[in-house]
Design a protein around this motif. Structure first.
Motif, PDB file in Angstrom:
ATOM      1  N   VAL A  37     -25.559 -10.883 -53.724  1.00 31.26           N
ATOM      2  CA  VAL A  37     -25.326 -10.008 -52.639  1.00 31.26           C
ATOM      3  C   VAL A  37     -26.844  -9.789 -51.683  1.00 31.26           C
ATOM      4  O   VAL A  37     -26.753 -10.053 -50.594  1.00 31.26           O
ATOM      5  CB  VAL A  37     -24.821  -8.537 -52.849  1.00 31.26           C
ATOM      6  N   THR A  38     -27.819  -9.652 -52.633  1.00 35.99           N
ATOM      7  CA  THR A  38     -28.908  -9.586 -52.111  1.00 35.99           C
ATOM      8  C   THR A  38     -29.401 -10.807 -51.250  1.00 35.99           C
ATOM      9  O   THR A  38     -30.162 -10.839 -50.208  1.00 35.99           O
ATOM     10  CB  THR A  38     -30.209  -9.235 -53.097  1.00 35.99           C
ATOM     11  N   VAL A  41     -27.269 -11.115 -48.139  1.00 32.70           N
ATOM     12  CA  VAL A  41     -28.140 -10.355 -47.065  1.00 32.70           C
ATOM     13  C   VAL A  41     -29.614 -10.924 -46.555  1.00 32.70           C
ATOM     14  O   VAL A  41     -29.588 -11.012 -45.253  1.00 32.70           O
ATOM     15  CB  VAL A  41     -28.282  -8.781 -47.445  1.00 32.70           C
ATOM     16  N   THR A  48     -26.848  -4.733 -44.896  1.00 31.80           N
ATOM     17  CA  THR A  48     -27.528  -3.839 -45.847  1.00 31.80           C
ATOM     18  C   THR A  48     -26.374  -2.756 -46.187  1.00 31.80           C
ATOM     19  O   THR A  48     -26.207  -2.499 -47.203  1.00 31.80           O
ATOM     20  CB  THR A  48     -28.495  -3.170 -45.408  1.00 31.80           C
ATOM     21  N   GLN A  51     -24.355  -4.569 -48.891  1.00 25.39           N
ATOM     22  CA  GLN A  51     -25.225  -4.497 -49.913  1.00 25.39           C
ATOM     23  C   GLN A  51     -25.001  -3.232 -50.695  1.00 25.39           C
ATOM     24  O   GLN A  51     -25.038  -3.089 -52.057  1.00 25.39           O
ATOM     25  CB  GLN A  51     -26.643  -4.889 -49.887  1.00 25.39           C
TER      26      GLN A  51
END
Length: 111
Positions: A37-38, A41, A48, A51
């Motif tokens: 996920v990071t 993003v 975010t 996230q």
């Protein structure tokens, strides 16, 4: 009576060891998801807000390092100090490795 006491300590360590194994797997999978996920993003494929939702909502509950600290304390009190240290080092190494792998996979997919 050292026999019964020793046996109880051994059984207690085995129960905590089994729980530690399940906890470690959950933490590694959660770290992998958080890394993905990071990375997504960072590559612009997500926001975010997503996230935060996935990180807190999906990964927050099953991945818990407070359980790691509790189980480490229990192992240490039960005389399994070497296993306690190995569990902490292994869990942190595997979790960080999974997070970096997830971020690298996301970069490869979305970059």
């Amino acid at each position: 009576m050292p026999g019964p006491c020793t046996g109880w300590r051994g059984r207690s360590s085995v129960r905590v060891s089994w729980a530690a194994s399940r906890r470690s797997r959950r933490n590694v999978v959660g770290s992998l998801i958080l890394g993905l996920v990071t990375g997504a993003v960072a590559a612009g494929a997500g926001t975010t807000q997503v996230q935060l939702l996935i990180g807190t909502g999906l990964c927050g509950a099953p991945t818990t390092y407070s359980t790691l600290s509790y189980e480490t304390l229990r192992l240490s009190q039960d005389g399994a100090r070497l296993f306690a240290v190995a569990d902490v080092v292994g869990s942190l190494t595997a979790g960080l490795g999974a997070a970096f792998l997830g971020a690298a996979l996301a970069q490869a997919i979305w970059a």
